[in-house]
Design a protein around this motif. Sequence first.
Motif, PDB file in Angstrom:
ATOM      1  N   GLY A  95       0.879  -1.287  -0.082  1.00 31.28           N
ATOM      2  CA  GLY A  95      -0.003  -0.139  -0.141  1.00 31.28           C
ATOM      3  C   GLY A  95       0.771   1.374  -0.029  1.00 31.28           C
ATOM      4  N   VAL A  96       1.864   1.204   0.728  1.00 30.18           N
ATOM      5  CA  VAL A  96       2.818   2.569   0.765  1.00 30.18           C
ATOM      6  C   VAL A  96       3.498   2.609  -0.434  1.00 30.18           C
ATOM      7  N   MET A  97       3.758   1.510  -1.195  1.00 26.99           N
ATOM      8  CA  MET A  97       4.654   1.519  -2.590  1.00 26.99           C
ATOM      9  C   MET A  97       3.611   2.090  -3.432  1.00 26.99           C
ATOM     10  N   LEU A  98       2.343   1.672  -3.477  1.00 23.49           N
ATOM     11  CA  LEU A  98       1.282   2.188  -4.456  1.00 23.49           C
ATOM     12  C   LEU A  98       1.002   3.724  -4.122  1.00 23.49           C
ATOM     13  N   ILE A  99       0.762   4.135  -2.996  1.00 25.71           N
ATOM     14  CA  ILE A  99       0.750   5.360  -2.763  1.00 25.71           C
ATOM     15  C   ILE A  99       1.644   6.490  -3.126  1.00 25.71           C
ATOM     16  N   ALA A 100       2.985   5.840  -3.027  1.00 28.96           N
ATOM     17  CA  ALA A 100       4.287   6.747  -3.500  1.00 28.96           C
ATOM     18  C   ALA A 100       4.531   6.644  -4.768  1.00 28.96           C
ATOM     19  N   ALA A 101       3.889   5.374  -5.590  1.00 19.82           N
ATOM     20  CA  ALA A 101       3.947   5.428  -7.015  1.00 19.82           C
ATOM     21  C   ALA A 101       2.880   6.600  -7.586  1.00 19.82           C
ATOM     22  N   ILE A 102       1.519   6.567  -7.184  1.00 14.40           N
ATOM     23  CA  ILE A 102       0.796   7.533  -7.561  1.00 14.40           C
ATOM     24  C   ILE A 102       1.342   8.816  -7.469  1.00 14.40           C
ATOM     25  N   ALA A 103       1.649   9.373  -6.209  1.00 15.48           N
ATOM     26  CA  ALA A 103       2.248  10.544  -5.763  1.00 15.48           C
ATOM     27  C   ALA A 103       3.148  10.906  -6.791  1.00 15.48           C
ATOM     28  N   LEU A 104       4.141  10.155  -7.024  1.00 12.76           N
ATOM     29  CA  LEU A 104       5.443  10.399  -8.162  1.00 12.76           C
ATOM     30  C   LEU A 104       4.674  10.661  -9.430  1.00 12.76           C
ATOM     31  N   ILE A 108       5.269  14.319 -11.400  1.00 12.07           N
ATOM     32  CA  ILE A 108       5.825  14.633 -12.673  1.00 12.07           C
ATOM     33  C   ILE A 108       4.825  14.922 -13.571  1.00 12.07           C
ATOM     34  N   GLY A 109       3.563  15.065 -13.486  1.00  8.00           N
ATOM     35  CA  GLY A 109       2.518  15.205 -14.494  1.00  8.00           C
ATOM     36  C   GLY A 109       2.372  13.955 -15.559  1.00  8.00           C
ATOM     37  N   ALA A 110       2.646  12.834 -15.155  1.00  8.35           N
ATOM     38  CA  ALA A 110       2.344  11.857 -15.970  1.00  8.35           C
ATOM     39  C   ALA A 110       1.047  11.290 -15.980  1.00  8.35           C
ATOM     40  N   ILE A 111       0.206  11.711 -15.037  1.00  8.32           N
ATOM     41  CA  ILE A 111      -1.330  11.483 -14.770  1.00  8.32           C
ATOM     42  C   ILE A 111      -2.104  12.860 -14.820  1.00  8.32           C
ATOM     43  N   GLY A 112      -2.874  13.024 -15.706  1.00 13.66           N
ATOM     44  CA  GLY A 112      -3.721  14.299 -15.698  1.00 13.66           C
ATOM     45  C   GLY A 112      -4.784  14.425 -14.706  1.00 13.66           C
ATOM     46  N   PRO A 113      -5.265  15.566 -14.208  1.00 12.92           N
ATOM     47  CA  PRO A 113      -5.894  15.585 -13.031  1.00 12.92           C
ATOM     48  C   PRO A 113      -7.332  14.963 -13.038  1.00 12.92           C
ATOM     49  N   LEU A 114      -7.824  14.707 -14.297  1.00  9.43           N
ATOM     50  CA  LEU A 114      -9.190  13.975 -14.397  1.00  9.43           C
ATOM     51  C   LEU A 114      -8.890  12.441 -14.248  1.00  9.43           C
ATOM     52  N   PHE A 115      -7.784  11.965 -14.596  1.00  9.22           N
ATOM     53  CA  PHE A 115      -7.378  10.516 -14.618  1.00  9.22           C
ATOM     54  C   PHE A 115      -6.864  10.074 -13.271  1.00  9.22           C
ATOM     55  N   ALA A 116      -6.345  11.011 -12.297  1.00  9.29           N
ATOM     56  CA  ALA A 116      -5.878  10.563 -10.928  1.00  9.29           C
ATOM     57  C   ALA A 116      -6.803   9.673 -10.466  1.00  9.29           C
ATOM     58  N   PRO A 117      -8.019  10.322 -10.273  1.00  7.19           N
ATOM     59  CA  PRO A 117      -9.049   9.336  -9.316  1.00  7.19           C
ATOM     60  C   PRO A 117      -9.423   7.840  -9.835  1.00  7.19           C
ATOM     61  N   VAL A 118      -9.275   7.810 -11.273  1.00 10.13           N
ATOM     62  CA  VAL A 118      -9.465   6.595 -11.927  1.00 10.13           C
ATOM     63  C   VAL A 118      -8.125   5.747 -11.600  1.00 10.13           C
ATOM     64  N   LEU A 119      -7.097   6.232 -11.726  1.00  9.03           N
ATOM     65  CA  LEU A 119      -6.148   5.399 -11.352  1.00  9.03           C
ATOM     66  C   LEU A 119      -6.063   5.082  -9.806  1.00  9.03           C
ATOM     67  N   ARG A 120      -6.356   5.809  -8.806  1.00  5.17           N
ATOM     68  CA  ARG A 120      -6.372   5.382  -7.705  1.00  5.17           C
ATOM     69  C   ARG A 120      -7.217   4.404  -7.246  1.00  5.17           C
ATOM     70  N   ALA A 121      -8.394   4.572  -7.917  1.00  2.00           N
ATOM     71  CA  ALA A 121      -9.412   3.568  -7.802  1.00  2.00           C
ATOM     72  C   ALA A 121      -9.220   2.152  -8.593  1.00  2.00           C
ATOM     73  N   PHE A 122      -8.686   2.133  -9.574  1.00  2.00           N
ATOM     74  CA  PHE A 122      -8.337   1.050 -10.016  1.00  2.00           C
ATOM     75  C   PHE A 122      -7.294   0.255  -9.152  1.00  2.00           C
ATOM     76  N   ILE A 123      -6.200   0.975  -8.603  1.00  2.00           N
ATOM     77  CA  ILE A 123      -5.068   0.404  -7.747  1.00  2.00           C
ATOM     78  C   ILE A 123      -5.966  -0.144  -6.520  1.00  2.00           C
ATOM     79  N   LEU A 124      -7.009   0.537  -6.012  1.00  2.00           N
ATOM     80  CA  LEU A 124      -7.735  -0.057  -4.839  1.00  2.00           C
ATOM     81  C   LEU A 124      -8.465  -1.180  -4.996  1.00  2.00           C
ATOM     82  N   ALA A 125      -8.912  -1.199  -6.466  1.00  2.00           N
ATOM     83  CA  ALA A 125      -9.787  -2.556  -6.740  1.00  2.00           C
ATOM     84  C   ALA A 125      -8.966  -3.722  -6.834  1.00  2.00           C
TER      85      ALA A 125
END
Length: 185
Positions: A95-104, A108-125
């Motif tokens: 979980g700590v690694m996933l949070i750090a990966a998403i934060a990174l 660095i702007g690799a994830i647009g603001p609209l896609f960040a919640p989708v990525l977080r939800a996918f990782i949680l799922a």
Amino acid sequence: MQNEKQVHKRKIWIGEARALLPLLFIWGAEWIFSALVDIAIYWHDLDWLKQAALLTAVIASLVQLWSLRKDFRADGEGLKDQSGWGHPALLLLPGVMLIAAIALLEAIGAIGPLFAPVLRAFILAIGFVQIGLLLGRPLIYLGLWLFALSAVMGVWYLGYSAVILEGMGGISLIVSGYMLRVWGR
């Protein structure tokens, strides 16, 4: 016979991780609060409130972990590893690694603001499905439901994804914490 072994192992794993269950409630509440702020943000500038909620959840998590430090001692007096999965504190590592990966990726702007919640939800799922493989089908179903919701939101309702996925992700965390607490009895 095999099912009894699985039930016994599940109880051992949940027993070892029982002290970590409040973290599910802390982060579930943070996700729900963040979703509510996303709704209210249309009327008032409350971005600072989301940051305050995140900081509060981090501090509450650290306080929870600090209060459990005596249980996680490696000197044999704390929690005993009976499951074969290693020290119970290692349950937090993915979980700590996933949070750090998403934060990174966000930094660095690799994830647009609209896609960040989708990525977080996918990782949680995916996390729910992974834990569900060890602990029981209801968690797998919860992960599959959240994965399907994330896919639908990402394809057709991207503008609403922050509110819906943060809210449903938070509810899923709280529900999973409740299920694990009941299963551990």
